[in-house]
Write a protein that holds these residues in place. Structure first.
Motif, PDB file in Angstrom:
ATOM      1  N   ARG A 119     -15.577   8.309  -7.907  1.00  0.00           N
ATOM      2  CA  ARG A 119     -15.497   6.653  -8.227  1.00  0.00           C
ATOM      3  C   ARG A 119     -14.486   5.788  -7.485  1.00  0.00           C
ATOM      4  N   GLY A 120     -13.873   6.558  -6.603  1.00  0.00           N
ATOM      5  CA  GLY A 120     -13.063   5.805  -5.741  1.00  0.00           C
ATOM      6  C   GLY A 120     -11.900   6.611  -4.863  1.00  0.00           C
ATOM      7  N   VAL A 121     -10.941   6.151  -4.871  1.00  0.00           N
ATOM      8  CA  VAL A 121      -9.593   6.814  -4.278  1.00  0.00           C
ATOM      9  C   VAL A 121      -8.226   6.539  -5.211  1.00  0.00           C
ATOM     10  N   THR A 122      -7.631   7.652  -5.170  1.00  0.00           N
ATOM     11  CA  THR A 122      -6.245   7.654  -5.560  1.00  0.00           C
ATOM     12  C   THR A 122      -5.286   7.679  -4.217  1.00  0.00           C
ATOM     13  N   ASP A 136       9.943   9.577  -2.862  1.00  0.00           N
ATOM     14  CA  ASP A 136       9.387   9.040  -4.135  1.00  0.00           C
ATOM     15  C   ASP A 136       8.327   8.262  -3.569  1.00  0.00           C
ATOM     16  N   TYR A 137       7.081   8.535  -4.334  1.00  0.00           N
ATOM     17  CA  TYR A 137       5.625   7.980  -3.888  1.00  0.00           C
ATOM     18  C   TYR A 137       5.276   7.057  -5.030  1.00  0.00           C
ATOM     19  N   MET A 138       4.564   5.869  -4.988  1.00  0.00           N
ATOM     20  CA  MET A 138       3.876   5.159  -5.859  1.00  0.00           C
ATOM     21  C   MET A 138       2.421   5.700  -5.862  1.00  0.00           C
ATOM     22  N   GLN A 139       1.787   5.893  -6.821  1.00  0.00           N
ATOM     23  CA  GLN A 139       0.374   6.207  -6.774  1.00  0.00           C
ATOM     24  C   GLN A 139      -0.438   5.322  -7.069  1.00  0.00           C
ATOM     25  N   VAL A 140      -1.592   4.829  -6.537  1.00  0.00           N
ATOM     26  CA  VAL A 140      -2.265   3.659  -6.716  1.00  0.00           C
ATOM     27  C   VAL A 140      -3.664   4.111  -6.854  1.00  0.00           C
ATOM     28  N   ARG A 141      -4.423   3.667  -7.903  1.00  0.00           N
ATOM     29  CA  ARG A 141      -5.666   4.091  -7.936  1.00  0.00           C
ATOM     30  C   ARG A 141      -6.722   2.783  -7.614  1.00  0.00           C
ATOM     31  N   PHE A 142      -7.802   3.131  -7.072  1.00  0.00           N
ATOM     32  CA  PHE A 142      -8.737   2.001  -6.528  1.00  0.00           C
ATOM     33  C   PHE A 142     -10.098   2.622  -6.996  1.00  0.00           C
ATOM     34  N   ASP A 143     -10.947   1.867  -7.645  1.00  0.00           N
ATOM     35  CA  ASP A 143     -12.468   2.059  -7.808  1.00  0.00           C
ATOM     36  C   ASP A 143     -13.345   1.240  -6.676  1.00  0.00           C
ATOM     37  N   VAL A 144     -14.089   1.966  -6.434  1.00  0.00           N
ATOM     38  CA  VAL A 144     -14.933   1.309  -5.437  1.00  0.00           C
ATOM     39  C   VAL A 144     -16.333   1.467  -5.755  1.00  0.00           C
ATOM     40  N   GLU A 145     -17.270   0.345  -5.657  1.00  0.00           N
ATOM     41  CA  GLU A 145     -18.483   0.091  -6.236  1.00  0.00           C
ATOM     42  C   GLU A 145     -19.611  -0.753  -5.121  1.00  0.00           C
ATOM     43  N   PRO A 146     -20.178  -0.003  -4.767  1.00  0.00           N
ATOM     44  CA  PRO A 146     -20.821   1.372  -5.053  1.00  0.00           C
ATOM     45  C   PRO A 146     -20.145   2.301  -4.186  1.00  0.00           C
ATOM     46  N   CYS A 147     -19.685   3.286  -4.765  1.00  0.00           N
ATOM     47  CA  CYS A 147     -18.847   4.389  -4.074  1.00  0.00           C
ATOM     48  C   CYS A 147     -19.811   5.343  -3.138  1.00  0.00           C
TER      49      CYS A 147
END
Length: 82
Positions: free
Chosen positions: A39-42, A3-14
């Motif tokens: 926009r970033g990384v999941t 089982d995995y957790m999905q974590v979303r990161f926005d990076v600015e400037p990408c």
């Protein structure tokens, strides 16, 4: 299967460099899979390795000046097929 957790990161400037460095930082604390976009990384981490305190510590030491990281979303554990 895990089982995995999905974590979303926005990076600015990408940029490719910024998302690659973020993936390397996250890999050091147990994240295993990364999906960059404009926009970033999941990122995906096994549920048992998710540690919000350690994550925030690592993000606070992100090594590229002028790049801001935002933790956008953390999903419920999901089962990934490999």
């Amino acid at each position: 299967m895990n089982d995995y957790m999905q974590v979303r990161f926005d990076v600015e400037p990408c940029s490719e460099m910024a998302t690659d460095v973020l993936a390397a930082v996250l890999a050091e604390i147990g994240y295993e899979s990364f999906v960059p976009d404009e926009r970033g990384v999941t990122a995906f981490v096994p549920q048992g390795k998710y540690d919000e305190i350690r994550l925030k510590e690592e993000l606070s030491q992100y090594p590229i000046e002028g790049v801001s990281l935002s933790l956008i979303h953390i999903s419920e554990p999901t089962r990934l097929r490999r």
